[in-house]
Design a protein around this motif. Structure first.
Motif, PDB file in Angstrom:
ATOM      1  N   UNK A 259       0.812  -1.231   0.000  1.00  0.00           N
ATOM      2  CA  UNK A 259       0.000   0.000   0.000  1.00  0.00           C
ATOM      3  C   UNK A 259       0.838   1.271   0.000  1.00  0.00           C
ATOM      4  N   UNK A 260       1.972   1.262   0.717  1.00  0.00           N
ATOM      5  CA  UNK A 260       2.805   2.456   0.783  1.00  0.00           C
ATOM      6  C   UNK A 260       3.586   2.734  -0.479  1.00  0.00           C
ATOM      7  N   UNK A 261       3.609   1.791  -1.402  1.00  0.00           N
ATOM      8  CA  UNK A 261       4.367   1.948  -2.642  1.00  0.00           C
ATOM      9  C   UNK A 261       3.477   2.374  -3.818  1.00  0.00           C
ATOM     10  N   UNK A 262       2.206   2.596  -3.576  1.00  0.00           N
ATOM     11  CA  UNK A 262       1.320   3.025  -4.654  1.00  0.00           C
ATOM     12  C   UNK A 262       1.667   4.451  -5.072  1.00  0.00           C
ATOM     13  N   UNK A 263       1.890   4.645  -6.381  1.00  0.00           N
ATOM     14  CA  UNK A 263       2.298   5.957  -6.871  1.00  0.00           C
ATOM     15  C   UNK A 263       1.246   6.608  -7.759  1.00  0.00           C
ATOM     16  N   UNK A 264       0.561   5.829  -8.585  1.00  0.00           N
ATOM     17  CA  UNK A 264      -0.454   6.381  -9.480  1.00  0.00           C
ATOM     18  C   UNK A 264      -1.502   5.305  -9.732  1.00  0.00           C
ATOM     19  N   UNK A 265      -2.695   5.728 -10.143  1.00  0.00           N
ATOM     20  CA  UNK A 265      -3.779   4.766 -10.329  1.00  0.00           C
ATOM     21  C   UNK A 265      -4.820   5.311 -11.292  1.00  0.00           C
ATOM     22  N   UNK A 284       9.421  -0.748  -8.733  1.00  0.00           N
ATOM     23  CA  UNK A 284       9.725  -2.138  -8.418  1.00  0.00           C
ATOM     24  C   UNK A 284      10.736  -2.272  -7.287  1.00  0.00           C
ATOM     25  N   UNK A 285      11.416  -1.178  -6.925  1.00  0.00           N
ATOM     26  CA  UNK A 285      12.422  -1.278  -5.860  1.00  0.00           C
ATOM     27  C   UNK A 285      11.823  -1.111  -4.466  1.00  0.00           C
ATOM     28  N   UNK A 286      10.502  -0.976  -4.379  1.00  0.00           N
ATOM     29  CA  UNK A 286       9.853  -0.919  -3.076  1.00  0.00           C
ATOM     30  C   UNK A 286       9.896   0.429  -2.389  1.00  0.00           C
ATOM     31  N   UNK A 287      10.265   1.481  -3.092  1.00  0.00           N
ATOM     32  CA  UNK A 287      10.343   2.798  -2.446  1.00  0.00           C
ATOM     33  C   UNK A 287       8.949   3.300  -2.049  1.00  0.00           C
ATOM     34  N   UNK A 288       8.888   4.019  -0.952  1.00  0.00           N
ATOM     35  CA  UNK A 288       7.629   4.566  -0.450  1.00  0.00           C
ATOM     36  C   UNK A 288       7.284   5.858  -1.192  1.00  0.00           C
ATOM     37  N   UNK A 289       6.009   6.067  -1.434  1.00  0.00           N
ATOM     38  CA  UNK A 289       5.541   7.259  -2.150  1.00  0.00           C
ATOM     39  C   UNK A 289       4.720   8.102  -1.183  1.00  0.00           C
ATOM     40  N   UNK A 290       5.172   9.324  -0.955  1.00  0.00           N
ATOM     41  CA  UNK A 290       4.481  10.210  -0.012  1.00  0.00           C
ATOM     42  C   UNK A 290       3.249  10.864  -0.636  1.00  0.00           C
ATOM     43  N   UNK A 291       3.311  11.203  -1.914  1.00  0.00           N
ATOM     44  CA  UNK A 291       2.206  11.894  -2.566  1.00  0.00           C
ATOM     45  C   UNK A 291       1.838  11.182  -3.867  1.00  0.00           C
ATOM     46  N   UNK A 292       1.028  10.145  -3.779  1.00  0.00           N
ATOM     47  CA  UNK A 292       0.568   9.493  -5.012  1.00  0.00           C
ATOM     48  C   UNK A 292      -0.311  10.439  -5.813  1.00  0.00           C
ATOM     49  N   UNK A 306       7.014  13.203  -8.714  1.00  0.00           N
ATOM     50  CA  UNK A 306       7.842  12.026  -8.968  1.00  0.00           C
ATOM     51  C   UNK A 306       7.099  10.971  -9.787  1.00  0.00           C
ATOM     52  N   UNK A 307       5.834  10.652  -9.465  1.00  0.00           N
ATOM     53  CA  UNK A 307       5.120   9.686 -10.314  1.00  0.00           C
ATOM     54  C   UNK A 307       4.979  10.161 -11.752  1.00  0.00           C
ATOM     55  N   UNK A 308       4.771  11.472 -11.942  1.00  0.00           N
ATOM     56  CA  UNK A 308       4.615  11.990 -13.297  1.00  0.00           C
ATOM     57  C   UNK A 308       5.928  11.918 -14.061  1.00  0.00           C
ATOM     58  N   UNK A 309       7.024  12.305 -13.427  1.00  0.00           N
ATOM     59  CA  UNK A 309       8.317  12.289 -14.085  1.00  0.00           C
ATOM     60  C   UNK A 309       8.749  10.871 -14.455  1.00  0.00           C
ATOM     61  N   UNK A 310       8.338   9.894 -13.648  1.00  0.00           N
ATOM     62  CA  UNK A 310       8.704   8.500 -13.925  1.00  0.00           C
ATOM     63  C   UNK A 310       7.766   7.841 -14.928  1.00  0.00           C
ATOM     64  N   UNK A 311       6.690   8.524 -15.291  1.00  0.00           N
ATOM     65  CA  UNK A 311       5.745   7.951 -16.237  1.00  0.00           C
ATOM     66  C   UNK A 311       4.807   6.930 -15.637  1.00  0.00           C
ATOM     67  N   UNK A 312       4.652   6.946 -14.307  1.00  0.00           N
ATOM     68  CA  UNK A 312       3.806   5.941 -13.664  1.00  0.00           C
ATOM     69  C   UNK A 312       2.312   6.175 -13.922  1.00  0.00           C
TER      70      UNK A 312
END
Length: 339
Positions: A259-265, A284-292, A306-312
């Motif tokens: 749940x803490x690794x969800x970045x975009x949906x 995939x590296x398990x990093x935590x996302x503060x602002x999905x 960060x999710x936008x820049x990574x293309x998530x």
């Protein structure tokens, strides 16, 4: 005063014709729930040239552990033929009466057809049939066809770059208990839960993971319309407290996808099928996302999160769109209305 109408001659045969509108039986109010054996990625087999019913979600197991097979019987409907009756010699009065009846009959039939079209909508019975077919896909379509091992995403990445996703895990089909956070569970409760199917994919670089979910509901078309309107009116697909949960499979690149690794949906409530399609992505590296960030916002030009820049956002929306489109094609939905 209405003139008397002479009865037909005794030697003239009487015919009675009734035109009844097509009646399409409504889909069953509730399909029986069946427990099926779990499918995992280690048990999936290549898809044959023709779909094998033994690979479907609900294929029965024989004592030897081999899924049983059974094909539905096909039913064809024939129209009885009729021979044209020879024309008899008629008087002028009979010809005029026949013409009047023809005009009136054509008007009545045309009015009945128009009324049926207005009552059913432009798609008519075809839409109702496609809705019912879509609701049965979860136990009729083989696993490898419902969740293909590889999904092509032409133009699905940032800047319309191509994407290729590889399946790394398939969850056993299940109900919805514990599958969503409590708030999202309450929002989806009005449409019920017939079955929940999930699979997790990774991108070509194996740096991103995305879970795709297909929630087959127990709702009719009106129920799905109501839920879709609520999602649109209240913008529920943008709320981070209504993000779907990922499926983290052990010994895969998604093992740390919690749940803490969800970045975009992305969430789509279909109105032409009793299905809610969703996708949730993360690293995939398990990093935590503060602002999905919802996919629609993460895909906007110039978005700097960060999710936008990574293309998530593109990962979540790209996969959700392709599964939504594939589901409609399998169900034979006449039109792809906005959901």
């Amino acid at each position: 005063m209405t003139p008397d109408v002479a009865p037909p001659p005794a030697n003239r045969p009487r015919t009675e014709a009734a035109v009844a509108p097509d009646v399409v039986p409504p889909p069953p109010a509730h399909r029986p729930r069946t427990e099926t054996p779990s499918e995992t990625t280690t048990r999936l087999r290549p898809v044959p040239a023709e779909p094998d019913p033994a690979l479907s979600w609900s294929a029965p197991m024989s004592p030897g552990g081999v899924p049983g097979a059974g094909r539905p019987a096909s039913v064809s409907f024939g129209e009885p033929g009729s021979r044209p009756r020879p024309f008899a010699r008629r008087t002028r009065g009979q010809v005029v009466a026949a013409a009047v009846c023809l005009v009136l009959g054509t008007g009545l039939i045309g009015g009945a057809v128009t009324g049926a079209w207005l009552a059913d909508g432009p798609e008519g019975p075809g839409t109702r049939h496609a809705f019912a077919v879509a609701g049965d896909l979860w136990h009729e379509v083989p696993v490898d066809q419902l969740f293909p091992p590889t999904v092509q995403g032409r133009g699905a990445g940032p800047g319309e770059a191509d994407r290729v996703w590889t399946r790394i895990a398939v969850a056993p089909d299940s109900g919805c208990k514990g599958a969503f956070d409590a708030l999202l569970t309450r929002v989806l409760a009005p449409v019920g839960c017939e079955r929940l199917l999930r699979a997790t994919y990774t991108d070509a670089t194996q740096s991103h993971v995305t879970t795709v979910g297909l929630l087959f509901t127990e709702a009719d078309a009106a129920g799905m319309e109501g839920l879709a309107r609520r999602f649109e009116r209240e913008r529920l697909d943008r709320r981070s407290d209504l993000m779907p949960l990922p499926y983290a499979a052990k010994d895969t690149a998604a093992e740390g996808f919690g749940p803490g690794q969800r970045a975009s949906w992305a969430i789509s409530v279909l109105t032409d099928a009793p299905v809610v399609v969703y996708a949730v992505s993360g690293w995939a590296d398990g990093r935590t996302v503060d602002e999905p960030q919802p996919a629609e916002d993460a895909m906007r030009p110039g978005a700097g999160t960060a999710p936008a820049q990574a293309g998530l956002g593109h990962e979540a929306r790209g996969l959700a769109d392709r599964f939504e489109r594939a589901l409609r094609q399998r169900a034979g939905t006449p039109t792809e209305r906005p959901s």
